[in-house]
Write an enzyme that holds these catalytic residues in place. Structure first.
Site, PDB file in Angstrom:
ATOM      1  N   CYS A  37       4.636 -26.244  44.684  1.00  0.00           N
ATOM      2  CA  CYS A  37       4.582 -24.656  44.721  1.00  0.00           C
ATOM      3  C   CYS A  37       5.964 -24.330  45.212  1.00  0.00           C
ATOM      4  O   CYS A  37       6.224 -25.318  46.687  1.00  0.00           O
ATOM      5  CB  CYS A  37       3.607 -24.091  45.628  1.00  0.00           C
ATOM      6  N   TRP A  76       2.063 -24.739  41.691  1.00  0.00           N
ATOM      7  CA  TRP A  76       1.405 -26.015  41.171  1.00  0.00           C
ATOM      8  C   TRP A  76      -0.044 -25.728  41.577  1.00  0.00           C
ATOM      9  O   TRP A  76      -0.149 -26.008  42.824  1.00  0.00           O
ATOM     10  CB  TRP A  76       1.998 -27.232  41.634  1.00  0.00           C
ATOM     11  N   ARG A 111       9.294 -27.964  41.956  1.00  0.00           N
ATOM     12  CA  ARG A 111       7.965 -28.046  42.669  1.00  0.00           C
ATOM     13  C   ARG A 111       6.660 -27.403  42.247  1.00  0.00           C
ATOM     14  O   ARG A 111       5.677 -27.827  42.723  1.00  0.00           O
ATOM     15  CB  ARG A 111       8.215 -27.176  43.962  1.00  0.00           C
ATOM     16  N   LYS A 123       8.060 -44.714  35.579  1.00  0.00           N
ATOM     17  CA  LYS A 123       9.044 -43.601  35.102  1.00  0.00           C
ATOM     18  C   LYS A 123       8.719 -43.442  33.613  1.00  0.00           C
ATOM     19  O   LYS A 123       8.791 -42.211  33.130  1.00  0.00           O
ATOM     20  CB  LYS A 123      10.288 -44.248  35.203  1.00  0.00           C
ATOM     21  N   GLU A 144       8.188 -49.756  38.940  1.00  0.00           N
ATOM     22  CA  GLU A 144       8.969 -48.547  39.053  1.00  0.00           C
ATOM     23  C   GLU A 144       9.246 -47.953  37.552  1.00  0.00           C
ATOM     24  O   GLU A 144       9.001 -47.080  37.222  1.00  0.00           O
ATOM     25  CB  GLU A 144       9.813 -48.681  39.691  1.00  0.00           C
ATOM     26  N   GLU A 153       5.605 -41.416  33.439  1.00  0.00           N
ATOM     27  CA  GLU A 153       5.849 -39.945  33.797  1.00  0.00           C
ATOM     28  C   GLU A 153       6.409 -38.937  32.676  1.00  0.00           C
ATOM     29  O   GLU A 153       5.907 -37.865  32.829  1.00  0.00           O
ATOM     30  CB  GLU A 153       6.711 -39.988  35.015  1.00  0.00           C
ATOM     31  N   ASN A 204       2.471 -21.584  49.898  1.00  0.00           N
ATOM     32  CA  ASN A 204       2.479 -23.142  49.475  1.00  0.00           C
ATOM     33  C   ASN A 204       1.652 -23.715  50.168  1.00  0.00           C
ATOM     34  O   ASN A 204       1.854 -23.835  51.387  1.00  0.00           O
ATOM     35  CB  ASN A 204       3.925 -23.416  49.481  1.00  0.00           C
ATOM     36  N   GLY A 205       0.629 -24.355  49.590  1.00  0.00           N
ATOM     37  CA  GLY A 205      -0.221 -25.177  50.361  1.00  0.00           C
ATOM     38  C   GLY A 205      -1.767 -25.065  49.999  1.00  0.00           C
ATOM     39  O   GLY A 205      -2.229 -24.528  49.086  1.00  0.00           O
ATOM     40  N   LYS A 215       7.126 -32.146  42.094  1.00  0.00           N
ATOM     41  CA  LYS A 215       7.888 -32.851  43.166  1.00  0.00           C
ATOM     42  C   LYS A 215       7.492 -32.469  44.502  1.00  0.00           C
ATOM     43  O   LYS A 215       6.920 -31.443  44.516  1.00  0.00           O
ATOM     44  CB  LYS A 215       9.333 -32.635  42.889  1.00  0.00           C
ATOM     45  N   HIS A 221      -3.187 -64.166  33.274  1.00  0.00           N
ATOM     46  CA  HIS A 221      -4.561 -63.937  34.066  1.00  0.00           C
ATOM     47  C   HIS A 221      -5.228 -62.393  33.518  1.00  0.00           C
ATOM     48  O   HIS A 221      -6.035 -62.172  34.366  1.00  0.00           O
ATOM     49  CB  HIS A 221      -4.156 -63.959  35.487  1.00  0.00           C
TER      50      HIS A 221
HETATM   51  N1  GLU Z   1      -3.518 -23.332  46.827  1.00  0.00           N
HETATM   52  C1  GLU Z   1      -2.384 -22.240  46.341  1.00  0.00           C
HETATM   53  C2  GLU Z   1      -2.807 -22.250  44.653  1.00  0.00           C
HETATM   54  O1  GLU Z   1      -3.390 -22.843  44.231  1.00  0.00           O
HETATM   55  C3  GLU Z   1      -0.906 -22.950  46.127  1.00  0.00           C
HETATM   56  C4  GLU Z   1      -0.756 -24.313  45.675  1.00  0.00           C
HETATM   57  C5  GLU Z   1       0.221 -25.311  46.390  1.00  0.00           C
HETATM   58  O2  GLU Z   1       1.146 -24.848  46.914  1.00  0.00           O
HETATM   59  O3  GLU Z   1       0.332 -26.312  45.742  1.00  0.00           O
HETATM   60  O4  GLU Z   1      -2.545 -21.223  44.083  1.00  0.00           O
END
Ligand code: GLU
Length: 604
Positions: A2, A74, A27, A483, A479, A486, A100-101, A599, A502
């Site tokens: 986020c 995100w 993000r 990549k 790595e 991803e 964010n969080g 990211k 193996h």
């Molecule tokens: N938890 C919040 C949501 O789902 C923010 C997500 C985040 O910061 O990754 O909207």
């Protein structure tokens, strides 16, 4: 994960908020939204998908206001729908919040607010915040209401709020990054500096527990209890050009091709001015002499850089291991005061790595972080920090930062080998240093070669892609496979070449090319293992210098310049970054923003 932005100034905010969101889009890109103070109320706009969707909506119907907040999501709680997109508001729509969080106590807060009659409109954890602020808001003191609400949040957050009729943004952080940008006539708030780097490089890194009140004429920072705190203004040495795609179609290609430049910065900052000796300024020699072992903790690409460095240290006689940070808290080797724990994190905000750092610190280990971001939480958590100086990386799939991490860590390893009792300084240190100084030029030759693009096309239709190597080549094989997964979404695996027989050999068929990495060390055995795959019908691609004996015995060749074995894996890795890029491009994948990923992973 986020990205949040805020902008306070005298003129229209919308363009800068949207530009900030575009710069932070790596993000998260599930949805985007913004809120503006337009004189007649808070104007909130949201859309699912990428910031471009929001932008398209804004060109149809413009949005005005000098003060604004924005979000690119995100999702952690609630599907990526428009209802769940931020900003979230209280019921009357006069308090808007971006976050964010994760609010870990959101269920109990939600139940409490629902009992008070609040009707929720989303499934997110975030929506409790505007309702809680509303609960405390008396229409007079928004700062108090915001701070009071923030004190009840558990979990991690960087949060920014606006109130109708207030020319201000209120922000707080705990466990998620938040930085203030100071320009002559405007202020910014953002999850990281790339959001506003084109306007200013003067920043204040807010710390956990800080609450900022940003008004057009002044910014104040206090604790959540309201005590003033002093935070210093710092200058960022990142080049704003690096957050633009320029003429490139993708940031990833730009970042791969810019490695000769970014790596020069990394190398020069860890060598003496004359370039003839290592100059890594962490811990004094007496402290290093007391270390008995080194543990690397990291996630994803940074973990592979840790593996690379652990290998370099093992070769120097030092006990060293790399751990996945998410597992470290569950099953780490015990640590003591004699243990050096090196936390490798590009952003300095990776939640799993920060958790591992805290575990190591509380068990008494010395903790060093190797990171790209000054002012990050890792820097504040560690005893000492070492910067990779790679500049901003926008593509979600890490490229240039792996090279800079691996070089920085390998030079650190040589420095430790000089002072740790069990360490033996490299017998060919001059050749190692010659090699590192030549790396930028060597990388330029890799970037200029077209073999990776040709092979990506040739093998595009394969069932799976395998990468094998030994020692340093094994970390690169892992790595390379990461990549490839991803950004192409194809099946790819990296194996220790000796392990093929193996088990994994059962998956090898004529439709699974095997990329064998030759670093100049243990190459005969790697070739033998590659031949075992070839005998089962697979095409083997030798990732090796011109003239290498493996070339005549394999089916195709990804060329590398000659270098010291310590650095050959790095050059191989860049060839394989290009292979992944060109394969993903041919497949039409979303290269800079791969499916489901983001990211700077700030959640555990
Ligand atoms: N938890 C919040 C949501 O789902 C923010 C997500 C985040 O910061 O990754 O909207």
């Amino acid at each position: 994960m986020c990205g949040i932005v805020g902008r306070v100034g005298d003129d229209e905010a919308v363009e800068r908020v949207v530009a900030g969101l575009e710069n932070l889009e790596y993000r998260g890109y599930d949805s985007a939204g913004l809120a503006l103070q337009n004189g007649a109320g808070l104007e909130v706009r949201k859309s699912t998908g990428k910031v471009q969707e929001l932008k398209d909506q804004l060109t149809v119907e413009s949005a005005d206001g000098n003060v604004g907040i924005g979000h690119t999501r995100w999702s952690t709680h609630g599907a990526p729908t428009e209802e769940n997109a931020h900003p979230h508001t209280n019921e009357t729509g006069d308090i808007a919040v971006v976050h964010n969080g994760i609010v870990e106590n959101h269920s109990s807060l939600r139940r409490r607010l629902e009992r008070e009659g609040v009707e929720f409109t989303s499934d997110t954890d975030t929506e409790v915040i505007p309702h809680l602020v509303d609960h405390y808001y008396d229409g007079v003191d928004p700062k108090w209401a915001f701070t009071r609400a923030v004190r009840e949040l558990e979990g991690s957050y960087a949060v920014a709020a606006m109130f109708d009729g207030e020319d201000a943004v209120f922000a707080a952080r705990q466990g998620s990054p938040l930085v203030l940008g100071i320009d002559e006539d405007q202020y910014f708030l953002a999850s990281d500096v790339s959001a506003f780097l084109e306007y200013t490089d003067e920043v204040v890194y807010l710390e956990d527990g800080d609450v900022a009140t940003v008004r057009p004429e002044i910014v104040t920072v206090t604790t959540v209890e309201g005590r003033p705190v002093d935070r210093s203004v710092e200058s960022v040495d990142w080049n704003p050009e690096e957050v633009n795609k320029g003429a490139y179609d993708h940031y990833m290609l730009k970042e791969i091709e810019s490695q000769p430049y970014s790596l020069t910065n990394s190398i020069e900052s860890h060598l003496t001015d004359a370039g003839d000796a290592i100059d890594v300024d962490v811990f004094d020699p007496a402290t290093i002499a007391g270390f008995e072992e080194v543990q690397f903790v990291a996630c994803g690409t940074s973990y592979h850089a840790g593996l690379y460095a652990a290998n370099v240290l093992n070769e120097a006689g030092i006990r060293a291991r790399a751990f996945r940070a998410s597992e470290y808290q569950v099953a780490a080797d015990p640590v003591s005061e004699e243990t050096l724990v090196v936390a490798v994190t590009q952003s300095g905000e990776t939640a799993d790595t920060l958790g591992a750092m805290r575990t190591a610190s509380s068990a008494g280990a010395h903790v060093l972080t190797v990171t790209n971001v000054a002012g990050s939480t890792a820097v504040r958590t560690a005893d000492e920090s070492l910067f990779i100086h790679a500049g901003p990386e926008i593509g979600v799939a890490a490229t240039k930062t792996f090279s800079s991490q691996a070089v920085t860590l390998s030079l650190l390893a040589q420095h430790l080998a000089e002072y740790m009792e069990s360490g033996t300084p490299h017998p060919e240190l001059d050749a190692v240093l010659d090699g590192v100084r030549s790396l930028p030029g060597d990388l330029q030759r890799v970037v200029d070669s077209e073999s990776a693009s040709m092979l990506a096309n040739y093998y595009l239709d394969s069932d799976a892609f395998f990468f094998i190597g030994r020692g340093l080549g094994y970390s690169v094989a892992q790595e390379a496979a990461l990549k490839f997964k991803e950004i192409t979404y194809e099946h790819a695996e990296g194996f220790a070449s000796g392990e093929l027989k193996h088990g994994p050999l059962a998956m090898v068929t004529p439709r699974t090319p095997v990329f064998a990495i030759f670093t100049g060390s243990h190459d005969e055995k790697t070739l033998m293992n590659a031949k075992e795959a070839q005998t089962r019908g697979a095409d083997v691609v030798a990732v090796a210098p011109d003239g290498h004996p493996a070339i005549d015995e394999t089916d195709a060749h990804l060329p590398l310049p000659e270098t010291h074995p310590m650095w050959a894996g790095l050059l191989a890795n860049v060839q394989l970054q290009l292979l992944s890029y060109h394969a993903a491009n041919e497949l039409g994948r979303s290269i800079d923003k791969p499916r489901n990923l983001a990211k700077s992973v700030t959640v555990e």
